[in-house]
Design an enzyme around this catalytic site. Structure first.
Site, PDB file in Angstrom:
ATOM      1  CB  CYS A  96       0.904  -2.469  13.631  1.00  0.00           C
ATOM      2  SG  CYS A  96       1.362  -2.281  11.899  1.00  0.00           S
ATOM      3  CB  CYS A 138       2.663   7.291   3.407  1.00  0.00           C
ATOM      4  SG  CYS A 138       3.014   6.061   4.654  1.00  0.00           S
ATOM      5  CB  CYS A 194       6.091  -5.609   9.447  1.00  0.00           C
ATOM      6  SG  CYS A 194       7.292  -4.896  10.593  1.00  0.00           S
ATOM      7  CB  CYS A 231       3.657  -3.143  16.675  1.00  0.00           C
ATOM      8  SG  CYS A 231       5.399  -2.741  16.427  1.00  0.00           S
ATOM      9  CD  GLU A 242      -2.462  -1.064   2.800  1.00  0.00           C
ATOM     10  OE1 GLU A 242      -3.124  -2.037   3.110  1.00  0.00           O
ATOM     11  OE2 GLU A 242      -2.300  -0.076   3.546  1.00  0.00           O
ATOM     12  CB  CYS A 288       0.261   1.302   7.272  1.00  0.00           C
ATOM     13  SG  CYS A 288       1.159   0.384   8.494  1.00  0.00           S
TER      14      CYS A 288
HETATM   15  N1  SAH Z   1       7.766   0.089  10.848  1.00  0.00           N
HETATM   16  C1  SAH Z   1       7.899   1.478  10.949  1.00  0.00           C
HETATM   17  C2  SAH Z   1       7.166   2.254   9.864  1.00  0.00           C
HETATM   18  C3  SAH Z   1       5.843   1.726   9.437  1.00  0.00           C
HETATM   19  S1  SAH Z   1       4.555   1.825  10.625  1.00  0.00           S
HETATM   20  C4  SAH Z   1       7.488   1.962  12.309  1.00  0.00           C
HETATM   21  O1  SAH Z   1       6.924   1.199  13.070  1.00  0.00           O
HETATM   22  O2  SAH Z   1       7.787   3.111  12.620  1.00  0.00           O
HETATM   23  C5  SAH Z   1       4.142   3.545  10.480  1.00  0.00           C
HETATM   24  C6  SAH Z   1       3.597   4.179  11.725  1.00  0.00           C
HETATM   25  O3  SAH Z   1       2.238   3.781  11.937  1.00  0.00           O
HETATM   26  C7  SAH Z   1       4.360   3.836  12.977  1.00  0.00           C
HETATM   27  O4  SAH Z   1       4.591   4.991  13.756  1.00  0.00           O
HETATM   28  C8  SAH Z   1       3.414   2.896  13.659  1.00  0.00           C
HETATM   29  O5  SAH Z   1       3.681   2.808  15.021  1.00  0.00           O
HETATM   30  C9  SAH Z   1       2.083   3.522  13.309  1.00  0.00           C
HETATM   31  N2  SAH Z   1       0.911   2.678  13.493  1.00  0.00           N
HETATM   32  C10 SAH Z   1       0.756   1.384  13.211  1.00  0.00           C
HETATM   33  N3  SAH Z   1      -0.485   0.981  13.546  1.00  0.00           N
HETATM   34  C11 SAH Z   1      -1.126   2.054  14.042  1.00  0.00           C
HETATM   35  C12 SAH Z   1      -2.437   2.283  14.561  1.00  0.00           C
HETATM   36  N4  SAH Z   1      -3.334   1.312  14.647  1.00  0.00           N
HETATM   37  N5  SAH Z   1      -2.726   3.527  14.984  1.00  0.00           N
HETATM   38  C13 SAH Z   1      -1.826   4.536  14.917  1.00  0.00           C
HETATM   39  N6  SAH Z   1      -0.586   4.389  14.448  1.00  0.00           N
HETATM   40  C14 SAH Z   1      -0.240   3.155  14.024  1.00  0.00           C
HETATM   41 FE1  SF4 Z   2       6.037  -3.290  11.721  1.00  0.00          FE
HETATM   42 FE2  SF4 Z   2       3.691  -2.182  12.137  1.00  0.00          FE
HETATM   43 FE3  SF4 Z   2       5.414  -2.368  14.134  1.00  0.00          FE
HETATM   44 FE4  SF4 Z   2       5.903  -0.662  12.106  1.00  0.00          FE
HETATM   45  S1  SF4 Z   2       4.220  -0.557  13.569  1.00  0.00           S
HETATM   46  S2  SF4 Z   2       7.333  -2.080  13.074  1.00  0.00           S
HETATM   47  S3  SF4 Z   2       5.010  -1.822  10.405  1.00  0.00           S
HETATM   48  S4  SF4 Z   2       4.466  -4.091  13.072  1.00  0.00           S
END
Ligand code: SAH
Ligand code: SF4
Length: 370
Positions: free
Chosen positions: A143, A129, A136, A140, A116, A357
């Site tokens: 996410c 973006c 990944c 997390c 995406e 994302c």
């Molecule tokens: N892996 C990298 C970049 C991709 S994620 C990282 O973690 O920084 C991009 C951003 O989206 C990160 O700051 C992540 O913590 C945030 N993100 C992921 N899921 C989210 C959610 N449900 N609500 C708000 N931010 C979220």
């Molecule tokens: Fe991976 Fe999502 Fe964590 Fe970013 S926020 S490191 S994309 S699992």
């Protein structure tokens, strides 16, 4: 403050180097190569140097197949087709926000994998973006991408394709790139470094490095390594918690690289590059949004060249995380200000189009779209 020079240096260990990719038929990913490497390939095909420049120029123009290279002799085109491939991002799905015009693309790559990108309009221009991996590994808990697991790294050319296709489709010029889509950019370090080199080059899309932001969950050794490149890009660090207990609950990476080590690496990066670190903090109701959390965070960030972005967490299926209230967000900002840490509440764009994302890809897969 930088730690002692010796200590910092000992943390900077190159993890490898850029290696070009080959597809299932053994063909080389030509679009990820720089001018020197393309020249080497074309000379090895028994061609003259000016042909290499012509091929390089076509690649930079964004051609999607070798037949579009109209000034290249047929025999060379056939040889290129046999030995190389050009990465293409096909638009599988596109959603446009009715609120703010934000566009979310679901791209299908050459091998059928989906990623995406999100195109946003700001007063200073268009920002895209982009994704850096299919899925990944970092897991997390909040996410959508993390929930789907990891498939593979994206090549530099596949990152460039996302920009080229979004520009062509929307008939605009993208001035800002955010490496904040699917994937952990620093877990795909050398492909990302090569991407930055290609996308900022005069011959390429020529995007200023100051217009690039890279977001990481905190791979400490790679933050040190990135600081050595001194690119001048903005480093965003997904912090999301003020201490190890809370952070390890939502971000497993914290068990490997605890918050103290992460913040030391951030201080080093800021000192070395003279660039302000941007900390991302997704506010989750009753998980990390209490006043105590803001005090703890303020104490830890006090004095650092940084800024905090507070983002109301996006709802993701299979979690019971809920967005913090407006009052909570505002109270958090005020407390951080007491420690002279600047913080802003991030405007959410595209809230009607699966803004988080990984959500669009996740839905596509679960509907049997793959
Ligand atoms: N892996 C990298 C970049 C991709 S994620 C990282 O973690 O920084 C991009 C951003 O989206 C990160 O700051 C992540 O913590 C945030 N993100 C992921 N899921 C989210 C959610 N449900 N609500 C708000 N931010 C979220
Ligand atoms: Fe991976 Fe999502 Fe964590 Fe970013 S926020 S490191 S994309 S699992």
């Amino acid at each position: 403050m930088v730690q002692s020079g010796e200590m910092s240096k000992s943390k900077i260990q190159p993890s490898g180097c850029f290696e070009p990719a080959y597809d299932g038929d053994g063909r080389l990913d030509i679009k990820s190569l720089n001018q020197e490497e393309i020249t080497k390939q074309i000379l090895a095909m028994g061609q003259q140097k000016f042909r290499a420049k012509q091929v390089f120029d076509w690649i930079n123009k964004g051609v999607e197949n070798f037949d579009e290279m109209t000034n290249i002799p047929r025999s060379l085109i056939e040889e290129l087709k046999k030995k190389c491939y050009i990465s293409v991002a096909h638009i599988e799905k596109k959603q446009v926000s009715l609120y703010d015009g934000t566009v979310k693309y679901l791209f299908k790559m050459n091998d059928g994998e989906y990623v995406e990108s999100v195109l946003m309009k700001y007063h200073h221009g268009y920002s895209l973006c982009i994704s850096t991996q299919v899925g990944c590994k970092m897991g997390c808990t909040f996410c959508a991408t993390g929930k789907g697991g990891f498939t593979r790294n994206l090549t530099p050319s596949e990152m460039i394709c996302q920009i080229e296709k979004a520009q062509k489709d929307s008939e605009i010029r993208i001035s800002n790139i955010v490496l904040m889509g699917m994937g952990e950019p620093l877990d795909n370090f050398y492909n990302v470094v090569r991407f930055i080199q290609l996308v900022t080059s005069d011959n390429g899309l020529n995007i200023g490095v100051r217009h690039i932001s890279l977001s990481t969950c905190g791979l400490v050794p790679r933050i040190y390594e990135l600081s050595e490149y001194n690119f001048g890009l903005t480093l965003s660090v997904s912090l999301h918690a003020p201490n190890n207990i809370l952070r390890s609950n939502t971000m497993p990476v914290n068990k490997k690289y605890p918050i103290e080590e992460l913040l030391a690496a951030c201080r080093y990066y800021a000192e070395k590059t003279k660039r302000r670190i941007s900390f991302e903090y997704a506010m989750i109701s009753n998980v990390n949004d209490m006043d105590e959390c803001a005090h703890e965070l303020g104490k830890k960030l006090k004095g650092m060249l940084c800024h905090v972005n507070l983002i109301p967490v996006n709802n993701v299926v299979e979690t019971d995380y809920r967005k913090s209230s407006k009052d909570r967000l505002e109270s958090f900002v005020k407390i951080l200000e007491k420690y002279s840490v600047t913080a802003t509440i991030r405007r959410t764009l595209g809230s009607d189009i699966d803004a988080s994302c990984g959500q669009l890809r996740g839905k596509h897969i679960s509907k049997g779209g793959v």
